[in-house]
Design an enzyme around this catalytic site. Structure first.
Site, PDB file in Angstrom:
ATOM      1  N   PHE A  63       0.941  -1.305   0.252  1.00 50.43           N
ATOM      2  CA  PHE A  63      -0.051   0.063   0.176  1.00 50.43           C
ATOM      3  C   PHE A  63       0.777   1.136  -0.083  1.00 50.43           C
ATOM      4  O   PHE A  63       1.034   2.000   1.012  1.00 50.43           O
ATOM      5  CB  PHE A  63      -0.901   0.060   1.241  1.00 50.43           C
ATOM      6  CG  PHE A  63      -2.201  -1.036   1.146  1.00 50.43           C
ATOM      7  CD1 PHE A  63      -2.980  -0.989   0.102  1.00 50.43           C
ATOM      8  CD2 PHE A  63      -1.905  -2.269   1.982  1.00 50.43           C
ATOM      9  CE1 PHE A  63      -3.750  -2.169   0.138  1.00 50.43           C
ATOM     10  CE2 PHE A  63      -2.743  -3.046   1.873  1.00 50.43           C
ATOM     11  CZ  PHE A  63      -3.712  -3.067   1.098  1.00 50.43           C
ATOM     12  N   CYS A  64       1.413   1.446  -1.150  1.00 53.04           N
ATOM     13  CA  CYS A  64       2.385   2.616  -1.137  1.00 53.04           C
ATOM     14  C   CYS A  64       2.035   3.418  -2.720  1.00 53.04           C
ATOM     15  O   CYS A  64       1.519   2.670  -3.566  1.00 53.04           O
ATOM     16  CB  CYS A  64       3.600   2.174  -1.034  1.00 53.04           C
ATOM     17  SG  CYS A  64       5.055   3.170  -1.777  1.00 53.04           S
ATOM     18  N   GLY A  65       2.200   4.633  -2.837  1.00 54.41           N
ATOM     19  CA  GLY A  65       2.223   5.215  -3.822  1.00 54.41           C
ATOM     20  C   GLY A  65       2.931   4.812  -5.192  1.00 54.41           C
ATOM     21  O   GLY A  65       2.748   4.983  -6.232  1.00 54.41           O
ATOM     22  N   PHE A  66       3.908   3.913  -4.653  1.00 55.59           N
ATOM     23  CA  PHE A  66       4.740   3.225  -5.699  1.00 55.59           C
ATOM     24  C   PHE A  66       4.673   1.753  -5.949  1.00 55.59           C
ATOM     25  O   PHE A  66       5.227   1.249  -6.896  1.00 55.59           O
ATOM     26  CB  PHE A  66       6.278   3.553  -5.535  1.00 55.59           C
ATOM     27  CG  PHE A  66       6.596   4.935  -5.324  1.00 55.59           C
ATOM     28  CD1 PHE A  66       7.098   5.731  -6.481  1.00 55.59           C
ATOM     29  CD2 PHE A  66       6.925   5.412  -3.983  1.00 55.59           C
ATOM     30  CE1 PHE A  66       7.330   6.774  -6.515  1.00 55.59           C
ATOM     31  CE2 PHE A  66       7.487   6.774  -3.839  1.00 55.59           C
ATOM     32  CZ  PHE A  66       7.671   7.545  -4.951  1.00 55.59           C
ATOM     33  N   THR A  67       3.382   1.404  -5.514  1.00 55.68           N
ATOM     34  CA  THR A  67       3.123  -0.109  -5.768  1.00 55.68           C
ATOM     35  C   THR A  67       2.823  -0.535  -7.177  1.00 55.68           C
ATOM     36  O   THR A  67       3.063  -1.521  -7.723  1.00 55.68           O
ATOM     37  CB  THR A  67       1.820  -0.475  -4.727  1.00 55.68           C
ATOM     38  OG1 THR A  67       2.287  -0.304  -3.566  1.00 55.68           O
ATOM     39  CG2 THR A  67       1.445  -1.795  -5.125  1.00 55.68           C
TER      40      THR A  67
END
Length: 184
Positions: A63-67
């Site tokens: 759950f990361c903006g870079f997933t």
């Protein structure tokens, strides 16, 4: 050395074979660990997977903006695996963005993004408890400051380059770093 050879020759002459050499002799300590695969009962020994091969090592989070970078990492895996590159993702909650369960993390990686490269179960990638491979990387380079930090290692385990989370896997500098270790 001479005594060891003489001893082995004597044992062969007497009809008993010497004990086989430890298979991990050629494997560096930072790879010689059994690590659990993401949401699996299986584990993997990184020596068997990657000893003597160039690697792209990435700390990941669900759950990361870079997933979304999982897609680009998978594309690199598909493009360069036949040339010897080993891509390994390390799920990590060091930055509090990992899924609550391994099952959920696995769904995100494998179902949502079609990841086929090796993914390791959640574990630390920073600080004194970092997994052995990340401890090795962190000695040579900056430890991850966020999820999806990417490291290109040559076949000797030397960090050639590291790339911040904001650098997309399909960026030319990453491809150039990978291609440079594959040409050795």
């Amino acid at each position: 050395m001479f005594r060891l050879l003489l001893s082995a020759a004597l044992m062969l002459t007497l009809g008993s074979a010497p004990a086989l050499a430890d298979e991990t002799v050629g494997c560096p300590a930072y790879l010689d660990h059994d690590l659990p695969k993401l949401h699996s009962r299986d584990s993997i020994n990184l020596c068997e997977l990657a000893a003597g091969k160039p690697m792209l090592v990435v700390n990941t989070a669900s759950f990361c903006g870079f997933t979304g970078q999982f897609e680009g990492l998978e594309a690199l895996h598909q493009r360069y695996a036949k040339q010897g590159l080993v891509v390994v993702g390390f799920a990590s909650d060091d930055f509090n963005q990992e899924a609550d369960t391994e099952e959920e993390a696995a769904d995100i990686c494998f179902k949502n993004f079609g990841v086929t490269f090796t993914m390791i179960a959640p574990g630390p990638v920073t600080g004194p408890n970092a997994t052995p491979l990340f401890a090795h990387i962190n000695q040579q380079s900056k430890q991850p400051r966020w999820n999806f930090t990417k490291y290109v290692l040559n076949e000797n385990g030397e960090v050639l380059e590291s790339f911040a989370s904001s650098v997309d896997p399909d960026a030319q500098p990453i491809k150039q770093a990978i291609e440079s270790v594959l040409q050795r």
